[in-house]
Design a protein around this motif. Structure first.
Motif, PDB file in Angstrom:
ATOM      1  N   CYS A 181      -1.516  -8.765   3.415  1.00  0.00           N
ATOM      2  CA  CYS A 181      -1.278  -9.644   4.567  1.00  0.00           C
ATOM      3  C   CYS A 181      -2.343 -10.711   4.747  1.00  0.00           C
ATOM      4  O   CYS A 181      -2.145 -11.646   5.528  1.00  0.00           O
ATOM      5  CB  CYS A 181      -1.145  -8.815   5.845  1.00  0.00           C
ATOM      6  SG  CYS A 181      -2.677  -8.041   6.398  1.00  0.00           S
ATOM      7  N   GLN A 182      -3.470 -10.592   4.076  1.00  0.00           N
ATOM      8  CA  GLN A 182      -4.582 -11.549   4.146  1.00  0.00           C
ATOM      9  C   GLN A 182      -5.103 -11.752   5.570  1.00  0.00           C
ATOM     10  O   GLN A 182      -5.716 -12.767   5.851  1.00  0.00           O
ATOM     11  CB  GLN A 182      -4.157 -12.915   3.575  1.00  0.00           C
ATOM     12  CG  GLN A 182      -3.626 -12.888   2.177  1.00  0.00           C
ATOM     13  CD  GLN A 182      -4.667 -12.489   1.152  1.00  0.00           C
ATOM     14  OE1 GLN A 182      -5.822 -12.828   1.287  1.00  0.00           O
ATOM     15  NE2 GLN A 182      -4.242 -11.752   0.154  1.00  0.00           N
ATOM     16  N   GLY A 183      -4.870 -10.774   6.457  1.00  0.00           N
ATOM     17  CA  GLY A 183      -5.251 -10.976   7.844  1.00  0.00           C
ATOM     18  C   GLY A 183      -6.310 -10.039   8.389  1.00  0.00           C
ATOM     19  O   GLY A 183      -6.952 -10.360   9.376  1.00  0.00           O
ATOM     20  N   HIS A 184      -6.498  -8.892   7.787  1.00  0.00           N
ATOM     21  CA  HIS A 184      -7.425  -7.893   8.316  1.00  0.00           C
ATOM     22  C   HIS A 184      -8.280  -7.323   7.195  1.00  0.00           C
ATOM     23  O   HIS A 184      -8.011  -7.551   6.021  1.00  0.00           O
ATOM     24  CB  HIS A 184      -6.658  -6.750   8.989  1.00  0.00           C
ATOM     25  CG  HIS A 184      -5.832  -7.185  10.153  1.00  0.00           C
ATOM     26  ND1 HIS A 184      -6.371  -7.549  11.360  1.00  0.00           N
ATOM     27  CD2 HIS A 184      -4.492  -7.338  10.295  1.00  0.00           C
ATOM     28  CE1 HIS A 184      -5.406  -7.888  12.185  1.00  0.00           C
ATOM     29  NE2 HIS A 184      -4.261  -7.773  11.562  1.00  0.00           N
ATOM     30  N   ASP A 185      -9.290  -6.546   7.576  1.00  0.00           N
ATOM     31  CA  ASP A 185     -10.100  -5.860   6.574  1.00  0.00           C
ATOM     32  C   ASP A 185      -9.267  -4.804   5.866  1.00  0.00           C
ATOM     33  O   ASP A 185      -8.436  -4.136   6.475  1.00  0.00           O
ATOM     34  CB  ASP A 185     -11.310  -5.182   7.229  1.00  0.00           C
ATOM     35  CG  ASP A 185     -12.361  -6.180   7.669  1.00  0.00           C
ATOM     36  OD1 ASP A 185     -12.304  -7.334   7.210  1.00  0.00           O
ATOM     37  OD2 ASP A 185     -13.238  -5.790   8.466  1.00  0.00           O
ATOM     38  N   GLU A 186      -9.524  -4.633   4.566  1.00  0.00           N
ATOM     39  CA  GLU A 186      -8.774  -3.681   3.751  1.00  0.00           C
ATOM     40  C   GLU A 186      -9.403  -2.297   3.881  1.00  0.00           C
ATOM     41  O   GLU A 186     -10.275  -1.921   3.124  1.00  0.00           O
ATOM     42  CB  GLU A 186      -8.778  -4.144   2.296  1.00  0.00           C
ATOM     43  CG  GLU A 186      -7.934  -3.290   1.385  1.00  0.00           C
ATOM     44  CD  GLU A 186      -8.032  -3.749  -0.043  1.00  0.00           C
ATOM     45  OE1 GLU A 186      -7.187  -4.563  -0.434  1.00  0.00           O
ATOM     46  OE2 GLU A 186      -8.968  -3.313  -0.734  1.00  0.00           O
ATOM     47  N   SER A 187      -8.951  -1.530   4.868  1.00  0.00           N
ATOM     48  CA  SER A 187      -9.400  -0.150   5.054  1.00  0.00           C
ATOM     49  C   SER A 187      -8.205   0.777   4.871  1.00  0.00           C
ATOM     50  O   SER A 187      -7.058   0.329   4.807  1.00  0.00           O
ATOM     51  CB  SER A 187      -9.997   0.033   6.450  1.00  0.00           C
ATOM     52  OG  SER A 187      -8.995  -0.131   7.431  1.00  0.00           O
ATOM     53  N   ARG A 188      -8.464   2.070   4.794  1.00  0.00           N
ATOM     54  CA  ARG A 188      -7.372   3.030   4.659  1.00  0.00           C
ATOM     55  C   ARG A 188      -6.423   2.922   5.839  1.00  0.00           C
ATOM     56  O   ARG A 188      -5.195   2.892   5.666  1.00  0.00           O
ATOM     57  CB  ARG A 188      -7.918   4.449   4.578  1.00  0.00           C
ATOM     58  CG  ARG A 188      -6.804   5.483   4.565  1.00  0.00           C
ATOM     59  CD  ARG A 188      -7.220   6.841   4.988  1.00  0.00           C
ATOM     60  NE  ARG A 188      -7.691   6.880   6.356  1.00  0.00           N
ATOM     61  CZ  ARG A 188      -8.106   7.979   6.947  1.00  0.00           C
ATOM     62  NH1 ARG A 188      -8.136   9.104   6.286  1.00  0.00           N
ATOM     63  NH2 ARG A 188      -8.524   7.955   8.184  1.00  0.00           N
TER      64      ARG A 188
END
Length: 129
Positions: free
Chosen positions: A59-66
């Motif tokens: 989504c390129q919008g948020h941090d990539e966390s679990r």
């Protein structure tokens, strides 16, 4: 004697996914990493000091966390919704990791054919994402 040596351990909630499940070994291992919150996501790698992009690749919008990858991301919610429509026709409504985890546990427990199919589909989807 062995029981006394190891003592009382807390009960693992997600053990129903690990035993008597038929997906590939890679999918089982990836799912185990997900439940332990040990996946090498962008957020986790950047917290170790590695210079990687930590934004979500979907989504390129948020941090990539679990939590984001498997519950909060619009892409993964769409994947879960489509899989549930294919399996049973029920909508997917989880918006947080805890809601997603509760939903998965509720659907995976039991010895029914539906629960076995759900466990396989869940593990392979986690590995695919």
């Amino acid at each position: 004697m062995y029981i006394q040596l190891i003592g009382q351990q807390p009960r693992i909630e997600w053990k129903c996914f690990m035993f008597k499940n038929d997906p590939s070994g890679k999918a089982i291992f990836t799912m185990w990493l997900q439940f332990q919150n040990r996946l090498l996501t962008g957020y986790r790698l950047s917290s170790w000091g590695m210079d990687v992009g930590n934004t979500c690749v979907f989504c390129q919008g948020h941090d990539e966390s679990r939590d984001h990858l498997f519950a909060e991301c619009s892409f993964s919610r769409n994947v879960w919704s489509r899989l549930l429509m294919w399996l049973r026709g029920r909508p997917y409504k989880a918006m947080t990791w805890q809601q997603h985890f509760t939903w998965a546990m509720r659907n995976a427990k039991g010895r029914t054919v539906e629960a076995r199919i759900f466990r396989v589909v869940y593990a392979e989807t986690i590995h695919g994402v």
